[in-house]
Design a protein around this motif. Structure first.
Motif, PDB file in Angstrom:
ATOM      1  N   SER A 191       0.751  -1.042   0.000  1.00 51.52           N
ATOM      2  CA  SER A 191       0.052  -0.157   0.105  1.00 51.52           C
ATOM      3  C   SER A 191       0.818   1.112  -0.109  1.00 51.52           C
ATOM      4  CB  SER A 191      -1.138   0.026   1.172  1.00 51.52           C
ATOM      5  OG  SER A 191      -0.060  -0.047   2.171  1.00 51.52           O
ATOM      6  N   ALA A 192       0.316   2.282  -0.539  1.00 50.99           N
ATOM      7  CA  ALA A 192       0.964   3.662  -0.613  1.00 50.99           C
ATOM      8  C   ALA A 192       0.121   4.632  -0.214  1.00 50.99           C
ATOM      9  CB  ALA A 192       1.619   3.909  -1.941  1.00 50.99           C
ATOM     10  N   THR A 193       0.240   5.811   0.448  1.00 49.87           N
ATOM     11  CA  THR A 193      -0.639   6.642   1.003  1.00 49.87           C
ATOM     12  C   THR A 193       0.289   8.230   0.700  1.00 49.87           C
ATOM     13  OG1 THR A 193      -1.546   5.302   2.612  1.00 49.87           O
ATOM     14  CG2 THR A 193      -1.897   7.471   2.731  1.00 49.87           C
ATOM     15  N   TYR A 194      -0.647   9.045   0.337  1.00 49.32           N
ATOM     16  CA  TYR A 194      -0.229  10.299   0.318  1.00 49.32           C
ATOM     17  C   TYR A 194      -1.360  11.020   0.876  1.00 49.32           C
ATOM     18  CZ  TYR A 194       1.162  15.097  -1.063  1.00 49.32           C
ATOM     19  OH  TYR A 194       1.530  16.305  -1.315  1.00 49.32           O
ATOM     20  N   GLY A 195      -0.758  12.266   1.756  1.00 49.14           N
ATOM     21  CA  GLY A 195      -1.917  13.195   2.470  1.00 49.14           C
ATOM     22  C   GLY A 195      -1.358  14.637   2.785  1.00 49.14           C
ATOM     23  N   SER A 196      -2.262  15.086   3.648  1.00 51.15           N
ATOM     24  CA  SER A 196      -1.918  16.462   3.829  1.00 51.15           C
ATOM     25  C   SER A 196      -0.572  16.674   4.719  1.00 51.15           C
ATOM     26  CB  SER A 196      -3.082  16.899   4.911  1.00 51.15           C
ATOM     27  OG  SER A 196      -4.372  16.978   4.413  1.00 51.15           O
ATOM     28  N   TRP A 197      -0.017  17.831   4.285  1.00 54.77           N
ATOM     29  CA  TRP A 197       1.345  17.999   4.813  1.00 54.77           C
ATOM     30  C   TRP A 197       2.430  17.042   4.440  1.00 54.77           C
ATOM     31  CZ3 TRP A 197      -2.255  17.090   8.912  1.00 54.77           C
ATOM     32  CH2 TRP A 197      -3.193  18.055   9.203  1.00 54.77           C
ATOM     33  N   ASN A 205      -7.967  -7.387  -6.549  1.00 56.27           N
ATOM     34  CA  ASN A 205      -6.722  -6.889  -6.123  1.00 56.27           C
ATOM     35  C   ASN A 205      -6.251  -5.564  -5.848  1.00 56.27           C
ATOM     36  OD1 ASN A 205      -6.252  -9.593  -8.100  1.00 56.27           O
ATOM     37  ND2 ASN A 205      -5.458 -10.130  -6.323  1.00 56.27           N
ATOM     38  N   PHE A 206      -6.981  -4.743  -6.435  1.00 57.64           N
ATOM     39  CA  PHE A 206      -6.541  -3.376  -6.305  1.00 57.64           C
ATOM     40  C   PHE A 206      -7.712  -2.556  -5.856  1.00 57.64           C
ATOM     41  CE2 PHE A 206      -5.713   0.904  -8.606  1.00 57.64           C
ATOM     42  CZ  PHE A 206      -4.781   1.108  -7.715  1.00 57.64           C
ATOM     43  N   ALA A 207      -7.362  -1.521  -4.722  1.00 53.53           N
ATOM     44  CA  ALA A 207      -8.392  -0.708  -4.173  1.00 53.53           C
ATOM     45  C   ALA A 207      -7.810   0.752  -3.833  1.00 53.53           C
ATOM     46  CB  ALA A 207      -8.895  -1.278  -2.903  1.00 53.53           C
ATOM     47  N   VAL A 208      -8.742   1.760  -3.986  1.00 51.67           N
ATOM     48  CA  VAL A 208      -8.135   3.040  -3.597  1.00 51.67           C
ATOM     49  C   VAL A 208      -8.899   3.440  -2.379  1.00 51.67           C
ATOM     50  CG1 VAL A 208      -6.976   3.673  -5.839  1.00 51.67           C
ATOM     51  CG2 VAL A 208      -9.493   3.968  -5.600  1.00 51.67           C
ATOM     52  N   TYR A 263      -3.031  22.842  20.144  1.00 50.05           N
ATOM     53  CA  TYR A 263      -4.315  22.645  19.357  1.00 50.05           C
ATOM     54  C   TYR A 263      -4.427  21.131  18.612  1.00 50.05           C
ATOM     55  CZ  TYR A 263      -5.006  27.727  19.309  1.00 50.05           C
ATOM     56  OH  TYR A 263      -5.401  29.091  19.561  1.00 50.05           O
ATOM     57  N   GLY A 264      -5.859  20.747  18.366  1.00 52.46           N
ATOM     58  CA  GLY A 264      -5.727  19.599  17.680  1.00 52.46           C
ATOM     59  C   GLY A 264      -5.682  19.847  16.127  1.00 52.46           C
ATOM     60  N   ALA A 265      -5.575  18.795  15.462  1.00 54.58           N
ATOM     61  CA  ALA A 265      -5.367  18.876  14.015  1.00 54.58           C
ATOM     62  C   ALA A 265      -6.533  19.425  13.250  1.00 54.58           C
ATOM     63  CB  ALA A 265      -5.139  17.470  13.610  1.00 54.58           C
ATOM     64  N   PRO A 266      -6.135  20.471  12.537  1.00 55.32           N
ATOM     65  CA  PRO A 266      -7.141  21.027  11.285  1.00 55.32           C
ATOM     66  C   PRO A 266      -7.611  19.889  10.382  1.00 55.32           C
ATOM     67  CG  PRO A 266      -4.993  21.877  11.005  1.00 55.32           C
ATOM     68  CD  PRO A 266      -4.813  20.991  11.974  1.00 55.32           C
ATOM     69  N   ARG A 267      -8.457  20.554   9.427  1.00 52.09           N
ATOM     70  CA  ARG A 267      -8.811  19.451   8.286  1.00 52.09           C
ATOM     71  C   ARG A 267      -7.537  18.900   7.664  1.00 52.09           C
ATOM     72  NH1 ARG A 267     -11.123  23.083   5.435  1.00 52.09           N
ATOM     73  NH2 ARG A 267     -13.443  23.113   6.301  1.00 52.09           N
ATOM     74  N   ASN A 268      -7.646  17.732   7.453  1.00 55.14           N
ATOM     75  CA  ASN A 268      -6.722  16.991   6.773  1.00 55.14           C
ATOM     76  C   ASN A 268      -7.006  15.745   5.838  1.00 55.14           C
ATOM     77  OD1 ASN A 268      -5.861  14.322   8.482  1.00 55.14           O
ATOM     78  ND2 ASN A 268      -6.709  16.100   9.620  1.00 55.14           N
ATOM     79  N   PHE A 269      -6.339  15.208   4.669  1.00 51.78           N
ATOM     80  CA  PHE A 269      -7.108  14.186   4.115  1.00 51.78           C
ATOM     81  C   PHE A 269      -5.630  13.185   3.797  1.00 51.78           C
ATOM     82  CE2 PHE A 269      -4.635  16.679   0.932  1.00 51.78           C
ATOM     83  CZ  PHE A 269      -4.095  15.764  -0.005  1.00 51.78           C
ATOM     84  N   SER A 270      -6.121  12.164   3.206  1.00 49.42           N
ATOM     85  CA  SER A 270      -5.217  10.916   2.964  1.00 49.42           C
ATOM     86  C   SER A 270      -6.040  10.390   1.677  1.00 49.42           C
ATOM     87  CB  SER A 270      -4.569  10.119   3.831  1.00 49.42           C
ATOM     88  OG  SER A 270      -5.925   9.417   4.319  1.00 49.42           O
ATOM     89  N   VAL A 271      -4.987   9.934   0.767  1.00 46.92           N
ATOM     90  CA  VAL A 271      -5.584   8.955  -0.444  1.00 46.92           C
ATOM     91  C   VAL A 271      -4.449   7.963  -0.273  1.00 46.92           C
ATOM     92  CG1 VAL A 271      -5.678   8.860  -2.833  1.00 46.92           C
ATOM     93  CG2 VAL A 271      -6.317  11.142  -1.830  1.00 46.92           C
ATOM     94  N   SER A 272      -4.999   6.642  -0.670  1.00 47.55           N
ATOM     95  CA  SER A 272      -4.105   5.401  -0.520  1.00 47.55           C
ATOM     96  C   SER A 272      -4.735   4.499  -1.445  1.00 47.55           C
ATOM     97  CB  SER A 272      -4.256   4.676   0.953  1.00 47.55           C
ATOM     98  OG  SER A 272      -5.463   4.543   1.347  1.00 47.55           O
ATOM     99  N   ALA A 273      -3.654   3.746  -2.113  1.00 48.23           N
ATOM    100  CA  ALA A 273      -3.743   2.594  -2.754  1.00 48.23           C
ATOM    101  C   ALA A 273      -3.132   1.263  -2.352  1.00 48.23           C
ATOM    102  CB  ALA A 273      -3.125   3.187  -3.927  1.00 48.23           C
ATOM    103  N   SER A 274      -4.051   0.136  -2.526  1.00 54.11           N
ATOM    104  CA  SER A 274      -3.574  -0.873  -1.920  1.00 54.11           C
ATOM    105  C   SER A 274      -3.646  -2.293  -2.953  1.00 54.11           C
ATOM    106  CB  SER A 274      -4.152  -1.415  -0.663  1.00 54.11           C
ATOM    107  OG  SER A 274      -5.461  -1.435  -0.820  1.00 54.11           O
TER     108      SER A 274
END
Length: 735
Positions: free
Chosen positions: A197-203, A696-699, A721-732
């Protein structure tokens, strides 16, 4: 004799030879790959974003069938007379819960206190959670030092179990908050398979995980598994950067038809640049509340915090023809930290942002190094027996652990005791000169030993009525020096018998009611004004409730009420230990009471719909009616759900919300007296979706804090402070 039903999930725990084991397993996997590939092709099935292939809808459940947590007896959750939450591998995958801390943050009845970018403490029922275990091998935590226990990566765990309330039968020290047990993944496949799996996200978050397992012999009686990963990311906190890597290897062998041996190795390493030590000042010198941008960082550019942990573990399980089994678990763990940090102390002027150096306000630095080594062994037998015409279960065992802690300290050398001028807090940007540091000297050393004998039995009093009785004898001892005085050695020794009793009555095939009692015995890492360990906290814990079970445990529910009574609870005196370099002195108080109610609904509402919904409400006060840990929410609700669309089964959608009520903290603001800082109640909403592109492949996409709620994650003389809005996109991809 009554047989105990065993599942492959019970084949846990491990010992190994050095760090090369994980690499050896990886090398050994590939000679078997070609032979196993044909078998694997025949077994290709839909993947739902986890490390393991999904064989049917039940593998996607948020619930688990059985667990040994709480009593070491293999039971369905309905038969455990305490509040238990088990966070499954699927739940962790859906929510992108990549650390133990993130799991606890989303667990019913657990709240977080993020002291800074590196440290997070967790609380349940009003009290600090110090009981963390790895496949029921407990570790003694001292919250004064940061070994990164809650930052461990969850990629190597099959599930995480949380027993709320006192769990002295399991841990020996019955902290009345919660007992957290991490259950590792094992090599349970006789065919080659894996996932990446690979993930890309905020920051600029980047995360990569590879999970491989295969038979190491033609018969599949010996199997290996390797999980490795790397993560690199910035943070919403300016100039803060994190990197971590981990590798986990395990070999599971069916030595005979009745003997299973597991050996394994776990290494994790993290590096953090410009971490905060505490946070921003929460008040000005006039007593008014501050407000900084959420990304404001009080750290200097030269600060860092690095940690590494190594765990070598083993277990041996022997099953007998009469249904009994014996288990021996061992673990050796070494954890190190190296932290060069700076915090800003005091309250700046509201108009100028300047600190009053005459009151010793400004920046203070500390360079600390620590090492924690632990050796532990636990052995027990369990099985069934007949008595008075009925069948019962029995568990007997003993354990020993030795934990050695060493801490070295260095501090800035100048004419003003290490105080540094940061100028106006409004203009601060981390550009502070790295001071000259003193030579490292021993700050603290201690050796903590714990010896235990324990037993529990589950008596069938009638077809609908069962009684669990147990007890644990614990001898706890410590040998330690006074802070910065290596030649002044002291010792402490305590022992206690912790009884346990639980009664469960099955109303029908769905519902049961229960009540339970256990005592509390919790040695403290806090010290008094003379640097002696505070006497252990003692007390009693009562709980009663009702539990439901549907669809063969695919859906469970619980509702409980509890009362906790404690004496010798360590509380801050507001003064320091003489000669300790600023270490806070504590005292014991009696008459602390926590009482409340909790509920949780968890599992499959339908084959397509999974849900976890839980809540907690408690009141915790000392003998004078003062709130205990008011910075933790008294009321909280947590919800997360996923739904697989029947008309488009490749698409799964879901999300959740966390709500908590108002929290507060009284702060000494110097000439202005005691002031109160508050955090109003708030809600954080998260969303996720997953699309199965092929077998076999999911996002997957996750969006956290959808409405960008701004809130304090910590209340005190400084704020976080707590974390502001953030996202992540992953593929496995699985194979």
């Amino acid at each position: 004799m009554t047989s105990i039903h065993h599942t492959r999930d019970e084949r846990r725990s491990p010992v190994t030879t050095p760090a090369m084991l994980a690499v050896c397993i990886a090398v050994a996997l590939f000679p078997n790959t070609l032979r196993a590939a044909n078998e694997a092709q025949e077994e290709n099935i839909v993947v739902e974003g986890t490390a393991d292939n999904i064989t049917d809808s039940q593998d996607q459940d948020y619930s688990v069938k059985t667990t040994t947590t709480g009593t070491k007896l293999l039971l369905v959750p309905r038969d455990i007379p305490q509040s238990v939450s088990v966070i499954s591998q699927q739940r962790m995958a859906d929510q992108e819960l990549n650390t133990i801390g993130q799991v606890l943050d989303n667990t019913t009845g657990v709240s977080a206190s993020r002291i800074d970018t590196s440290r997070t403490n967790f609380y349940s029922r009003g009290f600090f959670i110090s009981n963390f275990a790895y496949e029921d091998m407990p570790t003694f935590l001292d919250n004064r030092w940061n070994f990164g226990d809650t930052a461990g990566d969850t990629a190597i765990y099959d599930k995480i179990e949380v027993v709320r309330g006192a769990a002295g039968l399991m841990s020996g020290t019955g902290n009345p908050s919660a007992y957290v047990n991490m259950v590792r993944k094992h090599a349970d496949s006789k065919a080659f398979k894996g996932s990446a799996s690979a993930t890309y996200g905020s920051w600029d978050k980047q995360r990569y995980v590879l999970d491989l397992q295969a038979p190491l012999t033609e018969s599949g009686d010996v199997r290996g598994r390797v999980i490795t990963g790397y993560q690199d990311n910035d943070s919403w906190v300016e100039r803060n950067h994190n990197r971590k890597k981990f590798i986990y290897g395990v070999v599971d062998a069916d030595v005979t038809d009745s003997t299973t041996l597991s050996v394994g190795y776990d290494y994790q390493e993290s590096e953090e640049d410009s971490p905060t030590w505490g946070g921003f000042p929460s008040m000005f010198s006039d007593g008014s509340k501050t407000h900084f941008r959420r990304g404001f960082n009080t750290a200097a550019d030269w600060t860092y915090s690095n940690k590494d942990s190594t765990k070598i573990f083993a277990n041996l399980t022997q099953r007998f023809d009469n249904g009994w089994e014996a288990k021996i678990n061992t673990m050796h763990a070494e954890i190190n930290f190296d932290s060069k940090l700076m915090y800003v102390d005091g309250y700046p002027d509201k108009a100028t942002g300047l600190y009053d150096a005459s009151l010793f306000q400004g920046a203070w630095g500390g360079w600390n190094r620590g090492e924690r080594k632990q050796d532990a062994v636990d052995a027990f037998v369990r099985g069934g027996y007949d008595l008075l015409g009925r069948q019962h279960e029995l568990m007997l065992g003993g354990s020993y652990s030795r934990q050695r802690n060493n801490y070295d300290n260095s501090f800035p050398v100048n004419s003003n005791y290490g105080l540094m001028d940061v100028g106006s807090i409004y203009d601060y940007n981390g550009k502070l000169a790295d001071p000259t540091w003193s030579d490292f000297a021993l700050y603290q050393r201690d050796v903590i030993r714990q010896k235990s004998l324990y037993a529990a039995t589950r008596l069938s009093l009638a077809d609908p009525l069962h009684l669990i009785l147990g007890a644990r004898y614990t001898e706890w001892s410590a040998k330690y020096n006074l802070e910065r005085k290596p030649d002044e050695i002291r010792t402490s020794k305590f022992d206690d018998v912790t009884p346990y009793a639980g009664l469960i009555y099955d109303i029908d095939d769905t519902w049961s009611v229960y009540t339970s009692y256990t005592s509390i015995f919790q040695p403290s890492g806090q010290r008094d004004v003379n640097s002696n360990f505070i006497d252990p906290t003692t007390g009693k814990s009562y709980e009663a409730g009702v539990k439901g079970d549907w669809f063969n445990t695919r859906l469970t529910a619980s509702l409980s009420v509890f009362r906790i009574e404690q004496d010798n609870v360590a509380v801050s005196t507001g003064t320091t230990i003489p000669g300790s370099g600023g270490q806070t002195a504590y005292k014991s108080v009696d008459g602390t009471v926590s009482k409340g109610i909790e509920f949780e609904l968890n599992g499959a509402l339908t084959d397509n719909w999974q849900l976890t919904f839980g809540g907690s409400r408690y009141i915790a006060e000392d003998e004078d009616g003062n709130a205990v840990n008011p910075g933790q929410p008294r009321t909280s609700l947590k919800l997360f759900t996923r739904y697989q669309l029947p008309m488009l089964p490749e698409l799964t959608v879901g999300g959740g919300a966390r709500w908590q009520n108002k929290t507060w903290q009284d702060i000494d603001n110097g000439p202005n007296g005691v002031k109160q800082i508050t955090q109003d109640g708030y809600t954080v909403v998260d969303l996720f979706t997953r699309y199965q592109v092929t077998k076999n492949f999911a996002v997957q996409g996750n969006l956290n804090n959808v409405f960008d709620e701004e809130y304090y994650d910590y209340l005190g003389t400084y704020g976080v402070y707590g974390a502001p809005r953030n996202f992540s996109v992953s593929a496995s991809y699985s194979f």
